[in-house]
Every structure is written in C-alpha cells, then in structure tokens.
Motif scaffolding. Structure first.
Motif, mmCIF file in Angstrom:
data_model
loop_
_atom_site.group_PDB
_atom_site.id
_atom_site.type_symbol
_atom_site.label_atom_id
_atom_site.label_comp_id
_atom_site.label_asym_id
_atom_site.label_seq_id
_atom_site.Cartn_x
_atom_site.Cartn_y
_atom_site.Cartn_z
ATOM 1 N N VAL A 202 0.712 -1.292 0.079
ATOM 2 C CA VAL A 202 -0.037 0.044 -0.496
ATOM 3 C C VAL A 202 0.538 1.568 -0.260
ATOM 4 N N LEU A 203 2.152 1.398 0.654
ATOM 5 C CA LEU A 203 2.854 2.134 1.504
ATOM 6 C C LEU A 203 3.404 2.874 -0.548
ATOM 7 N N VAL A 204 3.677 2.143 -1.256
ATOM 8 C CA VAL A 204 4.663 1.854 -2.146
ATOM 9 C C VAL A 204 4.335 2.377 -3.366
ATOM 10 N N LEU A 205 2.591 1.711 -3.069
ATOM 11 C CA LEU A 205 1.871 2.420 -4.220
ATOM 12 C C LEU A 205 1.352 3.433 -4.169
ATOM 13 N N PHE A 206 0.743 4.236 -2.835
ATOM 14 C CA PHE A 206 0.923 5.559 -2.536
ATOM 15 C C PHE A 206 2.094 5.684 -2.739
ATOM 16 N N THR A 207 3.280 5.949 -2.623
ATOM 17 C CA THR A 207 4.684 7.087 -2.997
ATOM 18 C C THR A 207 3.772 7.476 -4.530
ATOM 19 N N VAL A 208 4.094 5.496 -5.247
ATOM 20 C CA VAL A 208 4.068 5.992 -6.704
ATOM 21 C C VAL A 208 3.213 7.230 -7.023
ATOM 22 N N ALA A 209 1.944 7.022 -6.370
ATOM 23 C CA ALA A 209 1.339 7.906 -7.014
ATOM 24 C C ALA A 209 1.214 9.699 -6.361
ATOM 25 N N LEU A 210 1.957 9.927 -5.658
ATOM 26 C CA LEU A 210 2.410 10.966 -5.356
ATOM 27 C C LEU A 210 3.223 11.064 -5.625
#
Length: 267
Positions: A228-236
C-alpha cells in the motif's frame, strides 16, 4: 530575432495546449489505476453490504525481552481475536493476561481513514469527464492540489499514527474490548506505523509526586501495508511531477487555451 521569439512562444503555447488537453487526462487515468490497485491491497469490504471475503491474518507480536507477547488475528480493519500477556513492575513483577474476542473486535481506524482518502482522490478524478478541456494551468493545479491533499492525508494516516494522551487511551472504546478488563492504571493500544502493526502497553505510575507512564511495545510486519505504501508513493510522485510541469506553464500569464495558428517550422 523577433520571428524566432514568436516561433518559440508559439511552440510553447502548442505544448501547453497539448499538456492540458492530452497529458493531464493521460496522467489522471494512470493515477486512478494506481489508486484502484492500492485500494485492492486493503483487506477491507469494498461494497456497501460490508461483506468481506478476506480471511483473518494471524500475527505474533513479540519484543526482544520476555515482557510482552500478543497473538492476534487481523480481519480487515479490525483485530477480531487477540491473546495478550505482559509483565509490569509494581512492588514486584506482576503478570497480566487478557484477550480480544470476535464479538467485540478492536478497530484500527487508521486503515479505514486511509481507504477513505483514497476514495476521495478517485472521486475527484471520476468527476472530470474524459473529454473535458482544462482552460488554464491554475485550474489543473487546483485539481492536482486536491488530489495530492487526499493522498498525503491517506499516507500520513498510516505512517504517522495520531498521538493520544494516556487518559484518552484508558477511556477509549477499544479498551472495552478487553476480557478480562485491566486495572485502571493500565492501557493498551494497537496502531499502525508504516508497514508495521504495533502493540503497546502503558502503565501509569507516580515518580516523585509526578504522574508518568512507562511503555512496553511489540510489533510485526504486515506485508500488504508495505505494498500500500509503495503505491501511495508512486501515486504521489506521478501527481507531483505533473504539478511541477504545469507550474512551469503557470509562469506565463498570457497563455490562454483557444484556437491557435499552425506552427511553422523552418526547413
């Protein structure tokens, strides 16, 4: 020289129009796909009926010292079962055992908060028609700012757990999940910090007339939280990159969106 500057300005204007009419929508589409994938990683119900097909995940939380141990089942955003044992120092070492039962689960509000912020970001994107034409860089920056705000709040809810006073913890609804109940000078807390599920015990004690509290803590890594945190970072990062690009065009206040003359290139 004047013609060259005019050609450069016209070229920049064409690029500006292309970014607003094409690239913004492309990035928003990519962004939505990432956010949908991110939501799928959360083991929470995604429909209004509240049904969840996710099975309970079992975790063993221990510390380096043999003072605290917790074996729990995490189902969605709730701890549906937990066997808890810990030792605290009073006049002598005292051991305590308590549990969380399925009929009175311990809610992890951080999980639902993060999902809610993701949903808000998706709603913003969904409200923009694929054929909609942005008229200015300010309009795009406003939209991206709202999306970034949702993503930052969602990510922060998992990385930075809300600080609570010992009194708040002792009076929390979740403490009523414990069976048997604990003495009034003890409080427990489960929370998420980054990719870890943390279990903490707080003991209120008097030190030279001043009330202090001591803490015992154990933790376990939760694999889906890391995803989840990896995908949050990619989106940001994707959202911020587009915002930075649009910000460059925002410096040119005379740019307007409308019919443009064809761009001529010298041969």
């Amino acid at each position: 020289m004047v013609d060259t500057e005019k050609e450069e300005a016209l070229s920049l204007q064409h690029e500006f129009e292309w970014v607003l009419n094409k690239e913004v929508h492309t990035v928003l589409h990519q962004l939505k796909n990432i956010l949908v994938e991110c939501i799928k990683r959360f083991p929470v119900p995604l429909n209004l009926s509240g049904d969840s097909h996710h099975k309970p995940e079992k975790f063993v939380l221990t510390s380096g010292l043999d003072q605290i141990k917790c074996v729990l089942s995490l189902t969605g955003d709730s701890i549906t079962h937990a066997d808890i044992s810990f030792k605290v120092q009073r006049q002598q070492v005292v051991s305590y055992r308590t549990s969380v039962q399925p009929d009175n689960p311990w809610r992890l509000h951080q999980v639902q908060d993060a999902v809610n912020h993701l949903h808000q970001a998706i709603v913003i994107i969904d409200n923009i028609d694929a054929e909609y034409q942005f008229r200015s860089s300010e309009e795009v920056l406003f939209t991206l700012g709202n999306i970034l705000g949702c993503l930052q709040r969602g990510r922060s809810s998992l990385i930075l757990p809300r600080k609570r006073t010992i009194d708040d913890l002792m009076k929390s609804r979740n403490m009523k999940s414990l069976n048997p109940a604990l003495p009034e000078d003890l409080a427990l807390s489960f929370y998420i910090q980054s990719h870890k599920l943390v279990f903490a015990v707080y003991q209120l004690c008097s030190l030279q007339g001043t009330m202090k509290y001591e803490t015992l803590q154990s933790e376990a890594s939760v694999p889906w939280l890391n995803e989840v945190l990896v995908l949050f970072t990619v989106a940001l990062q994707l959202c911020q990159q587009l915002k930075d690009k649009i910000s460059v065009f925002a410096q040119y206040k005379d740019f307007v969106v409308g019919p443009l003359p064809p761009l001529h290139c010298n041969v």
